[in-house]
Design a protein around this motif. Sequence first.
Motif, PDB file in Angstrom:
ATOM      1  N   PHE A 228       0.791  -1.228   0.000  1.00  0.00           N
ATOM      2  CA  PHE A 228       0.000   0.000   0.000  1.00  0.00           C
ATOM      3  C   PHE A 228       0.829   1.287   0.000  1.00  0.00           C
ATOM      4  N   MET A 229       2.080   1.212   0.421  1.00  0.00           N
ATOM      5  CA  MET A 229       2.953   2.387   0.443  1.00  0.00           C
ATOM      6  C   MET A 229       4.336   1.995  -0.083  1.00  0.00           C
ATOM      7  N   PRO A 230       4.413   1.539  -1.332  1.00  0.00           N
ATOM      8  CA  PRO A 230       5.679   1.000  -1.853  1.00  0.00           C
ATOM      9  C   PRO A 230       6.817   2.018  -1.868  1.00  0.00           C
ATOM     10  N   GLN A 231       6.486   3.310  -1.914  1.00  0.00           N
ATOM     11  CA  GLN A 231       7.536   4.342  -1.985  1.00  0.00           C
ATOM     12  C   GLN A 231       8.433   4.346  -0.750  1.00  0.00           C
ATOM     13  N   ILE A 232       7.884   3.929   0.396  1.00  0.00           N
ATOM     14  CA  ILE A 232       8.638   4.015   1.649  1.00  0.00           C
ATOM     15  C   ILE A 232       9.752   2.975   1.703  1.00  0.00           C
ATOM     16  N   ILE A 233       9.640   1.908   0.911  1.00  0.00           N
ATOM     17  CA  ILE A 233      10.608   0.810   0.988  1.00  0.00           C
ATOM     18  C   ILE A 233      12.004   1.256   0.580  1.00  0.00           C
ATOM     19  N   SER A 234      12.108   2.283  -0.276  1.00  0.00           N
ATOM     20  CA  SER A 234      13.426   2.770  -0.702  1.00  0.00           C
ATOM     21  C   SER A 234      14.232   3.345   0.462  1.00  0.00           C
ATOM     22  N   CYS A 235      13.549   3.644   1.571  1.00  0.00           N
ATOM     23  CA  CYS A 235      14.235   4.206   2.745  1.00  0.00           C
ATOM     24  C   CYS A 235      15.019   3.141   3.524  1.00  0.00           C
ATOM     25  N   ARG A 236      14.646   1.872   3.326  1.00  0.00           N
ATOM     26  CA  ARG A 236      15.366   0.805   4.020  1.00  0.00           C
ATOM     27  C   ARG A 236      16.775   0.675   3.419  1.00  0.00           C
ATOM     28  N   ASN A 237      17.757   0.650   4.290  1.00  0.00           N
ATOM     29  CA  ASN A 237      19.181   0.564   3.921  1.00  0.00           C
ATOM     30  C   ASN A 237      19.699   1.812   3.212  1.00  0.00           C
ATOM     31  N   CYS A 238      18.950   2.902   3.311  1.00  0.00           N
ATOM     32  CA  CYS A 238      19.485   4.190   2.860  1.00  0.00           C
ATOM     33  C   CYS A 238      20.249   4.776   4.053  1.00  0.00           C
ATOM     34  N   ILE A 239      21.553   4.591   4.055  1.00  0.00           N
ATOM     35  CA  ILE A 239      22.385   4.920   5.210  1.00  0.00           C
ATOM     36  C   ILE A 239      22.541   6.435   5.347  1.00  0.00           C
ATOM     37  N   GLN A 240      22.367   6.927   6.575  1.00  0.00           N
ATOM     38  CA  GLN A 240      22.564   8.343   6.871  1.00  0.00           C
ATOM     39  C   GLN A 240      23.841   8.596   7.661  1.00  0.00           C
ATOM     40  N   LYS A 241      24.279   7.593   8.416  1.00  0.00           N
ATOM     41  CA  LYS A 241      25.423   7.777   9.301  1.00  0.00           C
ATOM     42  C   LYS A 241      26.707   7.912   8.476  1.00  0.00           C
TER      43      LYS A 241
END
Length: 413
Positions: A228-241
Amino acid sequence: MKIKIDPILKEFAEVFFKAGYKAYLVGGAVRDIFLHKKPDDWDVATNATPQDVMKLFKVVIPTGFEHGTVTVHFMNKEIEVTTFRTESGYSDGRHPDKVNYAATIEEDLSRRDLTINAIAVNLKTRKIIDPFKGRKDIHKKIIRTVGNAHDRFMEDGLRPIRALRFACKLDFSIQKSTYSEIFKEDIQKKISSISVERFRDEFIKMLSSPLPSIGIKMMEETGILKLFMPQIISCRNCIQKDDRAFHIFDVMDHCIYSCDGAPKEKPLLRLAAFLHDIGKASVKTEVIDQGLTIYHFYNHEKKSSEIAKDIMTNLKFSNAEIDYVCHLIENHMFHYTSDWTDAAIRRFLVKVGTQYVDDLIDLRLADMYGKYNEPVRKHDSDACDLLIEFTERIKKIENEKTALSLKDLAVNG
């Protein structure tokens, strides 16, 4: 064991008894009683038909007449009344193809989704009817379906999501055999068949839980979030540190924990917190500066607002709700410093709107919470101290009743 009945509910039930009908308190109200909470509303099951109920009371709304449900207005209360029923066939994944009135409360309870929701109280004798051991599951803090989990989930694709939501709301564990069914291909297909509005409403309820991160993480693990919210999955493993150590979580976990940090009585604000950095994955850049690896996310707030608008539009939120969430996301990256003049603060208020200021501050606090998954306290950080100083200066300017725009002037056309 007998349950204490509210005087208004007792008087309401007497109307049924005098007419020769039965009446039972069912659903969430009974569950709340065993959780030592005051019920928010009452659902009553009866052997009286909807037509019978409409004859018994003056104000009755046929909210689900074809499925045996009406809403009765009684002593300033709205009480949902449903005739004992059984159901068969769910070809649309939501509504039963056929509804038959049942003879007993036990038959009626057998059609319900979870054992914790399949307990009834006889409003005449105050005795408890619990054929599926729902009280035991409440005591053990377990979510379990009534009967076979696969059958219950195949009847209605919303039921797996409800199971996750109740686990999140009540801080219960889901029975292993029940949880494992959600991963099966036919159950996933059934879940994907439900209307986006039903998912949206259930998700908003989840955001009102004490810690929505519990439910959101289960939704991600089971694949429901991707449906239902496929766009949010790209945030997984998008490293910020990076070498500056500003963050410890990837974007996904940061968004999830930021959601926890927003006030639970403001579910749309929590939605803004969940989506506030969703655009980071698409704008991320990496540079090496003096031997240090640094990640940049320039203009991510604008990209996040665009993606949030797409998600909320797909889920059929109202235009007002979309505008509210997107406005907060687009303006959450303000950088106040002590050298801001009063004029600069007034320009900020004009830009974001005074009606949004409190929620924007709450969103910034939620963003801080999401960095380390813990509350931000006064004097813990320079950023928090600056935010407190900023809010105090805003209140001072607002108390001065300074005209911020033409509409604030005491002049007519």
